[in-house]
Design an enzyme around this catalytic site. Structure first.
Site, short mmCIF file in Angstrom:
data_model
loop_
_atom_site.label_atom_id
_atom_site.label_comp_id
_atom_site.label_asym_id
_atom_site.label_seq_id
_atom_site.Cartn_x
_atom_site.Cartn_y
_atom_site.Cartn_z
N MET A 33 0.77 -1.36 -0.01
CA MET A 33 -0.09 -0.02 0.08
C MET A 33 0.75 1.45 0.05
O MET A 33 0.52 2.33 0.38
CB MET A 33 -0.86 -0.01 1.27
CG MET A 33 -2.05 -0.99 1.08
SD MET A 33 -3.47 -0.70 2.14
CE MET A 33 -2.65 -0.69 3.56
N ALA A 35 4.14 3.99 0.70
CA ALA A 35 4.91 4.49 1.96
C ALA A 35 5.88 3.53 2.10
O ALA A 35 6.13 3.00 3.00
CB ALA A 35 3.85 4.68 3.23
N HIS A 37 9.30 1.15 2.72
CA HIS A 37 10.46 1.29 3.74
C HIS A 37 11.33 0.13 3.44
O HIS A 37 10.87 -0.82 2.60
CB HIS A 37 9.75 1.36 5.01
CG HIS A 37 8.85 0.56 5.45
ND1 HIS A 37 9.19 -0.91 5.61
CD2 HIS A 37 7.64 0.71 5.85
CE1 HIS A 37 7.88 -1.56 6.04
NE2 HIS A 37 7.09 -0.39 6.13
N HIS A 40 9.55 -3.47 3.05
CA HIS A 40 8.89 -3.82 1.61
C HIS A 40 10.25 -4.02 0.68
O HIS A 40 9.97 -5.10 -0.10
CB HIS A 40 8.47 -2.24 1.16
CG HIS A 40 7.04 -2.02 1.73
ND1 HIS A 40 7.25 -0.80 2.52
CD2 HIS A 40 5.98 -2.49 1.97
CE1 HIS A 40 6.00 -0.51 2.96
NE2 HIS A 40 5.26 -1.46 2.83
N GLU A 151 5.98 -11.44 7.73
CA GLU A 151 5.55 -11.86 8.58
C GLU A 151 5.09 -10.76 9.66
O GLU A 151 4.43 -11.15 10.77
CB GLU A 151 6.66 -12.75 9.34
CG GLU A 151 6.85 -13.99 8.49
CD GLU A 151 8.09 -14.86 9.23
OE1 GLU A 151 8.25 -16.06 8.85
OE2 GLU A 151 8.73 -14.23 10.16
N ASP A 153 2.79 -8.99 9.25
CA ASP A 153 1.28 -9.01 9.20
C ASP A 153 0.99 -10.45 9.11
O ASP A 153 0.36 -10.94 8.32
CB ASP A 153 0.60 -8.34 8.10
CG ASP A 153 0.97 -6.62 8.00
OD1 ASP A 153 1.97 -6.46 7.38
OD2 ASP A 153 0.26 -5.89 8.48
N SER A 188 6.93 0.15 9.50
CA SER A 188 5.63 -0.01 9.18
C SER A 188 5.18 1.43 8.54
O SER A 188 5.73 2.36 9.22
CB SER A 188 4.66 -0.36 10.47
OG SER A 188 3.26 -0.12 10.26
N SER A 189 4.46 1.34 7.70
CA SER A 189 3.98 2.72 7.04
C SER A 189 3.46 3.51 8.15
O SER A 189 3.57 4.67 7.96
CB SER A 189 3.25 2.45 5.79
OG SER A 189 3.85 1.58 4.86
N ARG A 190 2.71 3.22 8.83
CA ARG A 190 2.00 3.84 9.93
C ARG A 190 2.95 4.71 10.76
O ARG A 190 2.53 5.55 11.54
CB ARG A 190 0.95 3.11 10.71
CG ARG A 190 -0.31 2.67 9.98
CD ARG A 190 -1.24 2.07 10.51
NE ARG A 190 -2.72 1.82 9.90
CZ ARG A 190 -2.85 0.89 8.93
NH1 ARG A 190 -2.01 -0.06 8.94
NH2 ARG A 190 -4.03 0.59 8.45
N1 ATP Z 1 8.70 -4.34 8.58
C1 ATP Z 1 8.37 -5.30 7.84
N2 ATP Z 1 9.23 -6.41 7.55
C2 ATP Z 1 8.56 -7.18 6.56
N3 ATP Z 1 7.56 -7.20 5.88
C3 ATP Z 1 6.91 -5.93 5.59
C4 ATP Z 1 7.19 -5.21 6.87
N4 ATP Z 1 6.17 -3.95 6.88
C5 ATP Z 1 5.34 -4.36 6.00
N5 ATP Z 1 5.70 -5.53 5.36
C6 ATP Z 1 5.19 -6.21 4.35
O1 ATP Z 1 4.84 -5.38 3.30
C7 ATP Z 1 3.58 -5.68 2.46
C8 ATP Z 1 2.82 -4.35 2.34
O2 ATP Z 1 2.53 -4.08 3.41
P1 ATP Z 1 2.04 -2.39 3.61
O3 ATP Z 1 1.98 -1.75 2.47
O4 ATP Z 1 0.77 -2.36 4.35
O5 ATP Z 1 3.20 -1.71 4.61
P2 ATP Z 1 2.87 -1.85 6.19
O6 ATP Z 1 4.34 -1.37 6.55
O7 ATP Z 1 2.50 -3.15 6.78
O8 ATP Z 1 2.21 -0.65 6.56
P3 ATP Z 1 0.94 -0.51 7.69
O9 ATP Z 1 1.40 -1.63 8.64
O10 ATP Z 1 1.13 0.67 8.24
O11 ATP Z 1 -0.07 -0.71 6.82
C9 ATP Z 1 2.97 -6.79 3.49
O12 ATP Z 1 3.15 -8.08 2.99
C10 ATP Z 1 3.53 -6.50 4.88
O13 ATP Z 1 3.36 -7.69 5.68
C1 PAF Z 2 -1.56 -6.99 1.11
C2 PAF Z 2 -1.96 -5.63 0.72
C3 PAF Z 2 -0.96 -4.85 0.05
C4 PAF Z 2 -3.36 -5.85 0.41
O1 PAF Z 2 -3.71 -4.40 0.24
C5 PAF Z 2 -2.01 -4.94 2.41
O2 PAF Z 2 -2.91 -5.76 3.23
C6 PAF Z 2 -0.69 -4.72 2.86
O3 PAF Z 2 -0.01 -3.81 2.43
O4 PAF Z 2 -0.33 -5.49 3.85
N1 BAL Z 3 -0.10 -4.03 6.35
C1 BAL Z 3 -1.51 -3.67 6.93
C2 BAL Z 3 -2.66 -3.50 6.11
C3 BAL Z 3 -3.64 -2.60 6.89
O1 BAL Z 3 -3.27 -2.33 7.99
O2 BAL Z 3 -4.88 -2.43 6.07
#
Ligand code: ATP
Ligand code: PAF
Ligand code: BAL
Length: 284
Positions: A33, A35, A37, A40, A151, A153, A188-190
């Site tokens: 989604m 943002a 880092h 990703h 992992e 999520d 995490s993006s948040r």
């Molecule tokens: N710190 C991390 N380490 C490994 N994978 C990550 C990490 N943060 C996110 N991901 C993975 O990247 C993919 C996209 O996640 P997403 O774009 O929602 O970012 P996010 O960092 O999870 O943001 P948020 O949790 O704030 O939504 C998902 O499969 C997520 O599990």
């Molecule tokens: C897997 C995903 C891209 C689906 O919108 C989202 O849940 C996320 O970023 O973890």
């Molecule tokens: N990686 C988290 C996606 C969500 O919070 O919707």
């Protein structure tokens, strides 16, 4: 340095995927989604190590947000995302809009039963239906051989795995370890929404989880340990606490002796909801 090719339309994407297929390429997809880092990027690198072509998808999926404010405040940084991907020579960045993903008349919801009502599902009604639906769409649109998920999520990973298994989807789901900052906080993006002070206090999350996991693996009775972990978060000024629970790693139900478990948390910090999880080995 040329930038990452950005594709916005499903038709354009289909043509590119067709070319890749014609050349016999294996295709990896990293759904995001945005943002972006290092978490990703760890998924991108994993995909590049195993696939001929790698496509990153960037779509802030409205159907997985149960909280309109969370959706509105979710960081949207496409230009920065494209820039962070450019040095990695990703083959394409797919950035559809909602009308492209959910055109008029779209009427299908993918729902994975059971696990979607626990933990995240209990606190985010409909969230995993939104995740499963968009992931199914993205897997079909990219015709990926392998799809990479973090992992971080953990519950989402299990939902996607269940969907792929149940629907016999021709794609391998690859789980990638959580990437953490030096203080242990899961990227995490948040996290971008946290003030500097709140970001410092977020370190209580991995501290509480790792201490609890060690104690339980050392033979301590779980419930008092979990209460201590909850107190650690409270004492650090985090809250409300949605959950901090020890669960079976795959079913997310009650842990089973002799099976892998997972310690999972969702906690609010200055109006931002953060999640994290760590493994707990119950195998004697
Ligand atoms: N710190 C991390 N380490 C490994 N994978 C990550 C990490 N943060 C996110 N991901 C993975 O990247 C993919 C996209 O996640 P997403 O774009 O929602 O970012 P996010 O960092 O999870 O943001 P948020 O949790 O704030 O939504 C998902 O499969 C997520 O599990
Ligand atoms: C897997 C995903 C891209 C689906 O919108 C989202 O849940 C996320 O970023 O973890
Ligand atoms: N990686 C988290 C996606 C969500 O919070 O919707």
């Amino acid at each position: 340095m040329s930038g990452v090719p950005i594709i916005r339309g499903a038709g354009e994407l289909a043509a590119l995927i067709g070319d890749w297929r014609a050349e016999g390429a294996t295709i990896g997809v990293v759904p995001t989604m945005g943002a972006l880092h290092e978490g990703h990027l760890s998924l991108v690198r994993a995909a590049q190590g195993e696939c001929d072509r790698v496509i990153v998808t960037l779509f802030v999926n409205p159907r997985q947000f149960n909280n309109p404010e969370d959706f509105a405040k979710y960081p949207r940084t496409e230009d920065a995302d494209a820039a962070i991907l450019a040095p990695l020579a990703v083959d394409a960045l797919f950035v559809p809009d909602a009308a492209e993903v959910y055109p008029p008349g779209h009427a299908t919801v993918v729902s994975v039963g059971g696990i979607d009502t626990l933990l995240e599902g209990a606190h985010r009604p409909g969230h995993f239906d939104g995740v499963a639906t968009v992931v199914a769409l993205l897997l079909n649109l990219t015709r990926a051989d392998r799809a990479y998920f973090g992992e971080k999520d953990w519950q989402q990973l299990q939902v996607v795995r269940q969907m792929v298994a149940d629907l016999r989807m021709p794609v391998r789901i690859v789980a990638c370890p959580s990437v953490r900052a030096e203080d242990g906080v899961a990227l995490s993006s948040r996290n971008q929404r946290l003030s500097p002070d709140a970001r410092r206090r977020a370190a209580a999350i991995p501290q509480a989880l790792t201490a609890a996991a060690r104690a339980i693996e050392g033979g301590a009775a779980p419930e008092p340990v979990l209460e201590d972990a909850r107190a650690t978060l409270r004492d650090a000024g985090l809250g409300p606490l949605d959950y901090l629970e020890l669960r079976d790693a795959l079913s997310l139900a009650e842990p089973r002796p002799g099976h892998e478990a997972r310690l999972l948390v969702a906690v609010w910090l200055d109006g931002v909801r953060l999640i994290d999880n760590v493994p707990v080995c119950l195998v004697s």
